[in-house]
Write an enzyme that holds these catalytic residues in place. Structure first.
Site, mmCIF file in Angstrom:
data_model
loop_
_atom_site.group_PDB
_atom_site.id
_atom_site.type_symbol
_atom_site.label_atom_id
_atom_site.label_comp_id
_atom_site.label_asym_id
_atom_site.label_seq_id
_atom_site.Cartn_x
_atom_site.Cartn_y
_atom_site.Cartn_z
ATOM 1 N N GLY A 1 8.655 0.832 -16.410
ATOM 2 C CA GLY A 1 8.571 1.950 -17.340
ATOM 3 C C GLY A 1 8.668 3.269 -16.609
ATOM 4 C CE LYS B 1 13.515 3.092 -11.853
ATOM 5 N NZ LYS B 1 12.645 3.986 -11.069
ATOM 6 C CB ALA C 1 -0.932 -0.002 1.209
ATOM 7 N NE ARG D 1 9.501 6.116 -4.318
ATOM 8 C CZ ARG D 1 8.904 4.938 -4.248
ATOM 9 N NH1 ARG D 1 8.613 4.409 -3.079
ATOM 10 N NH2 ARG D 1 8.598 4.286 -5.341
ATOM 11 C CG ASN D 2 15.887 5.758 -6.143
ATOM 12 O OD1 ASN D 2 16.575 5.140 -5.359
ATOM 13 N ND2 ASN D 2 14.694 5.306 -6.534
ATOM 14 C CB THR E 1 14.069 7.394 -12.365
ATOM 15 O OG1 THR E 1 12.986 6.514 -12.667
ATOM 16 C CG2 THR E 1 14.459 7.208 -10.909
#
Length: 334
Positions: free
Chosen positions: A136, A191, A9, A255-256, A248
């Site tokens: 993706g 990635k 979640a 986040r990264n 990304t």
């Protein structure tokens, strides 16, 4: 109406649940915390990971894995990659024996260097015809908002991939199919590590040349590892490769990328991790990806340098200048 269970979640699990709901499915989301499940059911919102977004009524949540899996015609796994093994041990008795198992996870397991599909196969006994990967350029917040996006559904079995494609095809989400599970998983995992490096460049105040250089050379590293592990080289020029990498590395929603940016600004790994619920998969996977590359004698200097920064053995600035100052040599493509 087809029932699909999403185990996880968090932001991406919830976002993909909205994709499935918009495609006409009934979706049962398993959540680790009962309080979050209650909020999803009563408020139609995931306040911890996607605050302010109204979830479709076709989505319900439960803390009971058996209830989530009951009657499901597909199981989607969307937990942090390093927790998958323990979770699958807990869920082994409730997962339906013949339905597809779909991985949304983008990591390589620490200690074993196994891809997520390999962990799923080991813990469930499922054959390759049942294990699929979705990958993706899919930033969770944009997906949950219903913004247009595309992805790849990869499975060794074409029939399974096509069936899953139909389950998640909606007016705003376009899935394509292929059979390159290895390439899609490697693209998704590496990635995140490259995005950490790009984020560090951003945090240090470097410009577009530095970012583009890291992205491009990161793609080259990924392709080298993929070639050794049997991936299709064309995967890395598509959605699960270049598409995911660009999104990304470029978006502040990543986040990264955001984690790397804070590293570049001088924060420590512990400080950044302690300030958010979100998991930056590249922080854990960088060491396992480097280990996997070493095992197969593949040179991945960006992954190796990021691993050193995360371990506190190198500063972000030293990392970037070390990469640039490495001895020049002839390479197949730039």
């Amino acid at each position: 109406m087809t029932k699909v269970a999403v185990f996880g979640a968090g932001s991406w699990g919830t976002a993909f649940a909205t994709v499935l709901a918009h495609a006409g499915n009934q979706v049962s989301v398993w959540g680790r915390r009962e309080s979050l499940c209650a909020a999803i059911n009563s408020r139609h919102e995931n306040p911890d990971y996607l605050p302010g977004l109204v979830l479709p009524e076709a989505i319900t949540a439960t803390h009971d894995p058996a209830a989530a899996a009951d009657g499901a015609e597909a199981i989607v796994l969307a937990v942090p990659s390093q927790s998958l093994r323990d979770n699958l041990r807990d869920w082994a008795g409730v997962l339906p024996p013949a339905v597809p198992l779909v991985s949304l996870m983008k990591g390589v397991e620490v200690g074993t260097t196994k891809r997520m599909s390999e962990v799923i196969a080991e813990l469930t006994g499922a054959g390759p015809e049942r294990i699929a990967v979705v990958s993706g350029p899919n930033l969770a917040r944009e997906i949950a908002e219903g913004q247009p996006a595309a992805a790849v559904v990869a499975c060794a079995d074409e029939g399974t991939a096509t069936r899953l494609q139909k389950l998640c095809h909606s007016p705003v989400f376009r899935p394509y199919t292929n059979n390159d599970v290895v390439g899609c998983e490697l693209g998704g995992a590496t990635k995140n590590v490259i995005a950490l490096a790009v984020g560090m460049a951003v945090g240090l105040g470097f410009g577009d040349n530095a970012r583009a250089s890291v992205i491009t050379r990161g793609l080259a590293e990924t392709a080298r590892l993929g070639a050794v592990l049997g991936a299709d080289e064309h995967t890395f020029s598509g959605l699960a490769g270049l598409g995911d990498l660009v999104a990304t590395c470029s978006s502040p929603l990543s986040r990264n990328r955001t984690f790397g940016e804070k590293l570049g600004q001088g924060m420590t790994v512990a400080e950044i991790a302690g300030a958010t619920r979100q998991v930056a998969e590249g922080v854990k996977s960088c060491s396992s990806i480097s280990e996997l590359a070493h095992h197969h004698d593949v040179e991945m200097p960006i992954a190796e340098h990021v691993t050193k920064v995360v371990a506190g053995e190198m500063t972000p600035k030293d990392m970037l200048f070390s990469l640039v100052s490495r001895s020049a040599k002839s390479e197949r493509w730039g």
